[in-house]
Design a protein around this motif. Structure first.
Motif, PDB file in Angstrom:
ATOM      1  N   TYR A   1     -86.243 -23.695  34.417  1.00  0.00           N
ATOM      2  CA  TYR A   1     -86.150 -22.636  33.397  1.00  0.00           C
ATOM      3  C   TYR A   1     -87.099 -22.917  32.236  1.00  0.00           C
ATOM      4  O   TYR A   1     -87.863 -22.041  31.802  1.00  0.00           O
ATOM      5  CB  TYR A   1     -84.708 -22.532  32.918  1.00  0.00           C
ATOM      6  N   PHE A   2     -87.092 -24.144  31.734  1.00  0.00           N
ATOM      7  CA  PHE A   2     -87.966 -24.520  30.624  1.00  0.00           C
ATOM      8  C   PHE A   2     -89.431 -24.331  30.994  1.00  0.00           C
ATOM      9  O   PHE A   2     -90.219 -23.796  30.207  1.00  0.00           O
ATOM     10  CB  PHE A   2     -87.704 -25.976  30.227  1.00  0.00           C
ATOM     11  N   SER A   3     -89.805 -24.740  32.209  1.00  0.00           N
ATOM     12  CA  SER A   3     -91.193 -24.605  32.656  1.00  0.00           C
ATOM     13  C   SER A   3     -91.619 -23.146  32.726  1.00  0.00           C
ATOM     14  O   SER A   3     -92.747 -22.796  32.384  1.00  0.00           O
ATOM     15  CB  SER A   3     -91.364 -25.258  34.023  1.00  0.00           C
ATOM     16  N   GLU A   4     -90.702 -22.268  33.140  1.00  0.00           N
ATOM     17  CA  GLU A   4     -91.019 -20.844  33.214  1.00  0.00           C
ATOM     18  C   GLU A   4     -91.085 -20.200  31.832  1.00  0.00           C
ATOM     19  O   GLU A   4     -91.755 -19.187  31.645  1.00  0.00           O
ATOM     20  CB  GLU A   4     -89.996 -20.135  34.091  1.00  0.00           C
ATOM     21  N   LEU A   5     -90.403 -20.799  30.857  1.00  0.00           N
ATOM     22  CA  LEU A   5     -90.447 -20.260  29.496  1.00  0.00           C
ATOM     23  C   LEU A   5     -91.831 -20.395  28.859  1.00  0.00           C
ATOM     24  O   LEU A   5     -92.175 -19.634  27.959  1.00  0.00           O
ATOM     25  CB  LEU A   5     -89.436 -20.975  28.594  1.00  0.00           C
ATOM     26  N   TYR A   6     -92.627 -21.350  29.316  1.00  0.00           N
ATOM     27  CA  TYR A   6     -93.951 -21.573  28.722  1.00  0.00           C
ATOM     28  C   TYR A   6     -94.800 -20.299  28.750  1.00  0.00           C
ATOM     29  O   TYR A   6     -95.302 -19.852  27.717  1.00  0.00           O
ATOM     30  CB  TYR A   6     -94.678 -22.717  29.434  1.00  0.00           C
ATOM     31  N   GLY A   7     -94.976 -19.718  29.936  1.00  0.00           N
ATOM     32  CA  GLY A   7     -95.799 -18.506  30.061  1.00  0.00           C
ATOM     33  C   GLY A   7     -95.258 -17.369  29.231  1.00  0.00           C
ATOM     34  O   GLY A   7     -96.014 -16.605  28.627  1.00  0.00           O
ATOM     35  N   TYR A   8     -93.934 -17.247  29.183  1.00  0.00           N
ATOM     36  CA  TYR A   8     -93.314 -16.194  28.379  1.00  0.00           C
ATOM     37  C   TYR A   8     -93.602 -16.418  26.889  1.00  0.00           C
ATOM     38  O   TYR A   8     -94.018 -15.500  26.184  1.00  0.00           O
ATOM     39  CB  TYR A   8     -91.804 -16.155  28.622  1.00  0.00           C
ATOM     40  N   ALA A   9     -93.408 -17.633  26.415  1.00  0.00           N
ATOM     41  CA  ALA A   9     -93.589 -17.920  24.985  1.00  0.00           C
ATOM     42  C   ALA A   9     -95.026 -17.676  24.532  1.00  0.00           C
ATOM     43  O   ALA A   9     -95.259 -17.048  23.498  1.00  0.00           O
ATOM     44  CB  ALA A   9     -93.168 -19.358  24.675  1.00  0.00           C
ATOM     45  N   VAL A  10     -96.004 -18.150  25.314  1.00  0.00           N
ATOM     46  CA  VAL A  10     -97.395 -17.983  24.878  1.00  0.00           C
ATOM     47  C   VAL A  10     -97.883 -16.551  25.007  1.00  0.00           C
ATOM     48  O   VAL A  10     -98.745 -16.121  24.245  1.00  0.00           O
ATOM     49  CB  VAL A  10     -98.365 -18.958  25.590  1.00  0.00           C
ATOM     50  N   SER A  11     -97.344 -15.784  25.956  1.00  0.00           N
ATOM     51  CA  SER A  11     -97.823 -14.415  26.109  1.00  0.00           C
ATOM     52  C   SER A  11     -97.129 -13.435  25.166  1.00  0.00           C
ATOM     53  O   SER A  11     -97.682 -12.386  24.861  1.00  0.00           O
ATOM     54  CB  SER A  11     -97.697 -13.946  27.561  1.00  0.00           C
ATOM     55  N   THR A  12     -95.937 -13.782  24.688  1.00  0.00           N
ATOM     56  CA  THR A  12     -95.214 -12.854  23.812  1.00  0.00           C
ATOM     57  C   THR A  12     -95.114 -13.335  22.372  1.00  0.00           C
ATOM     58  O   THR A  12     -94.872 -12.540  21.473  1.00  0.00           O
ATOM     59  CB  THR A  12     -93.771 -12.629  24.312  1.00  0.00           C
ATOM     60  N   GLY A  13     -95.246 -14.636  22.148  1.00  0.00           N
ATOM     61  CA  GLY A  13     -95.042 -15.193  20.810  1.00  0.00           C
ATOM     62  C   GLY A  13     -93.571 -15.390  20.479  1.00  0.00           C
ATOM     63  O   GLY A  13     -93.223 -15.844  19.392  1.00  0.00           O
ATOM     64  N   ASP A  14     -92.679 -15.070  21.408  1.00  0.00           N
ATOM     65  CA  ASP A  14     -91.239 -15.204  21.199  1.00  0.00           C
ATOM     66  C   ASP A  14     -90.821 -16.635  21.554  1.00  0.00           C
ATOM     67  O   ASP A  14     -90.834 -17.025  22.717  1.00  0.00           O
ATOM     68  CB  ASP A  14     -90.494 -14.200  22.081  1.00  0.00           C
ATOM     69  N   LEU A  15     -90.427 -17.401  20.551  1.00  0.00           N
ATOM     70  CA  LEU A  15     -90.071 -18.804  20.748  1.00  0.00           C
ATOM     71  C   LEU A  15     -88.569 -19.059  20.718  1.00  0.00           C
ATOM     72  O   LEU A  15     -88.135 -20.212  20.764  1.00  0.00           O
ATOM     73  CB  LEU A  15     -90.749 -19.660  19.677  1.00  0.00           C
TER      74      LEU A  15
ATOM     75  N   GLN B   1     -98.749 -16.779  33.443  1.00  0.00           N
ATOM     76  CA  GLN B   1     -97.368 -16.942  33.883  1.00  0.00           C
ATOM     77  C   GLN B   1     -97.258 -18.179  34.773  1.00  0.00           C
ATOM     78  O   GLN B   1     -98.199 -18.533  35.479  1.00  0.00           O
ATOM     79  CB  GLN B   1     -96.885 -15.705  34.634  1.00  0.00           C
ATOM     80  N   THR B   2     -96.097 -18.830  34.717  1.00  0.00           N
ATOM     81  CA  THR B   2     -95.885 -20.042  35.493  1.00  0.00           C
ATOM     82  C   THR B   2     -94.810 -19.833  36.552  1.00  0.00           C
ATOM     83  O   THR B   2     -93.868 -19.073  36.345  1.00  0.00           O
ATOM     84  CB  THR B   2     -95.472 -21.210  34.576  1.00  0.00           C
ATOM     85  N   ARG B   3     -95.002 -20.504  37.693  1.00  0.00           N
ATOM     86  CA  ARG B   3     -94.032 -20.497  38.782  1.00  0.00           C
ATOM     87  C   ARG B   3     -93.831 -21.935  39.227  1.00  0.00           C
ATOM     88  O   ARG B   3     -94.807 -22.651  39.483  1.00  0.00           O
ATOM     89  CB  ARG B   3     -94.555 -19.683  39.968  1.00  0.00           C
ATOM     90  N   VAL B   4     -92.594 -22.348  39.304  1.00  0.00           N
ATOM     91  CA  VAL B   4     -92.293 -23.692  39.789  1.00  0.00           C
ATOM     92  C   VAL B   4     -92.255 -23.642  41.312  1.00  0.00           C
ATOM     93  O   VAL B   4     -91.487 -22.895  41.898  1.00  0.00           O
ATOM     94  CB  VAL B   4     -90.963 -24.208  39.207  1.00  0.00           C
ATOM     95  N   LEU B   5     -93.109 -24.444  41.936  1.00  0.00           N
ATOM     96  CA  LEU B   5     -93.182 -24.491  43.390  1.00  0.00           C
ATOM     97  C   LEU B   5     -92.217 -25.531  43.961  1.00  0.00           C
ATOM     98  O   LEU B   5     -91.656 -25.329  45.033  1.00  0.00           O
ATOM     99  CB  LEU B   5     -94.617 -24.799  43.844  1.00  0.00           C
ATOM    100  N   GLU B   6     -92.059 -26.645  43.243  1.00  0.00           N
ATOM    101  CA  GLU B   6     -91.156 -27.713  43.665  1.00  0.00           C
ATOM    102  C   GLU B   6     -90.549 -28.374  42.439  1.00  0.00           C
ATOM    103  O   GLU B   6     -91.209 -28.491  41.408  1.00  0.00           O
ATOM    104  CB  GLU B   6     -91.905 -28.792  44.459  1.00  0.00           C
ATOM    105  N   ALA B   7     -89.302 -28.819  42.570  1.00  0.00           N
ATOM    106  CA  ALA B   7     -88.641 -29.564  41.502  1.00  0.00           C
ATOM    107  C   ALA B   7     -87.680 -30.551  42.132  1.00  0.00           C
ATOM    108  O   ALA B   7     -86.941 -30.197  43.058  1.00  0.00           O
ATOM    109  CB  ALA B   7     -87.895 -28.618  40.566  1.00  0.00           C
ATOM    110  N   SER B   8     -87.700 -31.799  41.650  1.00  0.00           N
ATOM    111  CA  SER B   8     -86.799 -32.811  42.211  1.00  0.00           C
ATOM    112  C   SER B   8     -86.409 -33.815  41.137  1.00  0.00           C
ATOM    113  O   SER B   8     -87.184 -34.106  40.221  1.00  0.00           O
ATOM    114  CB  SER B   8     -87.465 -33.525  43.390  1.00  0.00           C
TER     115      SER B   8
ATOM    116  N   THR C   1     -94.103  -8.852  29.266  1.00  0.00           N
ATOM    117  CA  THR C   1     -93.644 -10.014  30.015  1.00  0.00           C
ATOM    118  C   THR C   1     -92.142 -10.168  29.844  1.00  0.00           C
ATOM    119  O   THR C   1     -91.659 -10.286  28.728  1.00  0.00           O
ATOM    120  CB  THR C   1     -94.355 -11.280  29.489  1.00  0.00           C
ATOM    121  N   PRO C   2     -91.383 -10.176  30.937  1.00  0.00           N
ATOM    122  CA  PRO C   2     -89.930 -10.335  30.802  1.00  0.00           C
ATOM    123  C   PRO C   2     -89.566 -11.785  30.506  1.00  0.00           C
ATOM    124  O   PRO C   2     -90.223 -12.709  30.975  1.00  0.00           O
ATOM    125  CB  PRO C   2     -89.398  -9.911  32.169  1.00  0.00           C
ATOM    126  N   VAL C   3     -88.526 -11.983  29.707  1.00  0.00           N
ATOM    127  CA  VAL C   3     -88.048 -13.337  29.426  1.00  0.00           C
ATOM    128  C   VAL C   3     -87.407 -13.890  30.695  1.00  0.00           C
ATOM    129  O   VAL C   3     -86.666 -13.189  31.377  1.00  0.00           O
ATOM    130  CB  VAL C   3     -87.063 -13.365  28.229  1.00  0.00           C
TER     131      VAL C   3
END
Length: 196
Positions: free
Chosen positions: A79-93, A126-133, A56-58
């Motif tokens: 960015y923070f929301s996308e980090l969730y999937g990365y952190a749980v799948s890699t253990g890299d915090l 993995q997470t993808r942000v569909l909308e942000a406001s 999983t790429p950071v």
């Protein structure tokens, strides 16, 4: 070195090169790599395909995550929301902690869960942000950002063989962020799952 040993070494090297090349691409699909099995009745090894998940790429922060503007707050929340999937799948915090306030309860719970899950193999999610406001800004210049997120199905398998899984999910989240003079920091995060 025997012919069998040279063939095995070449197949292992080809697999390593394929894995390195795959890590450079955008396709998250697993790659079939050759493995060597020996059969005593055969003079040479037989190659079989084994599926190996691509690392999983950071997530890469965009330049705006340090910008103290409302657009910077939105970019940092994404960015923070996308980090969730990365952190749980890699253990890299490391990146997770870099943008989390030490008092953020959600941030701490996720970090504790990731650290406690060292005996589990996590796939997907993995997470993808569909909308942000931007919802608003308070007098302390804390920015509240609302996000609609999609999280992929996931599976967590323990070394003891136990497993947990979750289906693809839509998530409504609110991130409260503050700019510390150099970057946005997540003060708190609230996520509520809904059916996808």
């Amino acid at each position: 070195m025997t012919t069998k040993a040279r063939t095995a070494a070449r197949l292992a090297a080809a697999g390593a090169v394929a894995l390195l090349l795959a890590a450079c691409g955008d396709d998250p699909a697993p790659i079939a790599l050759p493995t060597v099995t020996s059969n005593p009745s055969m003079a040479s090894p037989v190659a079989t395909a084994t599926t190996v998940p691509v690392p999983t790429p950071v997530p890469s922060p965009v330049a705006r995550v340090t910008d103290p503007s409302p657009d910077g707050a939105i970019a940092a929340a994404v960015y923070f929301s996308e980090l969730y999937g990365y952190a749980v799948s890699t253990g890299d915090l490391a990146a997770w902690r870099d943008v989390s306030d030490p008092e953020c309860s959600y941030c701490k719970v996720v970090a504790e869960d990731v650290e406690a899950g060292g005996d589990y193999r996590f796939e997907g999610g993995q997470t993808r942000v569909l909308e942000a406001s931007l919802v608003g800004v308070n007098s302390a210049q804390d920015h509240l950002v609302h996000l609609i997120i999609e999280q992929d199905a996931w599976t967590s398998t323990g070394v003891d063989g136990s497993s947990k899984s979750g289906e693809r999910t839509s998530i409504n989240a609110d991130a409260l962020l503050h700019h510390n003079g150099s970057q946005w920091i997540v003060l708190e995060y609230d996520a509520v799952n809904s059916a996808a």
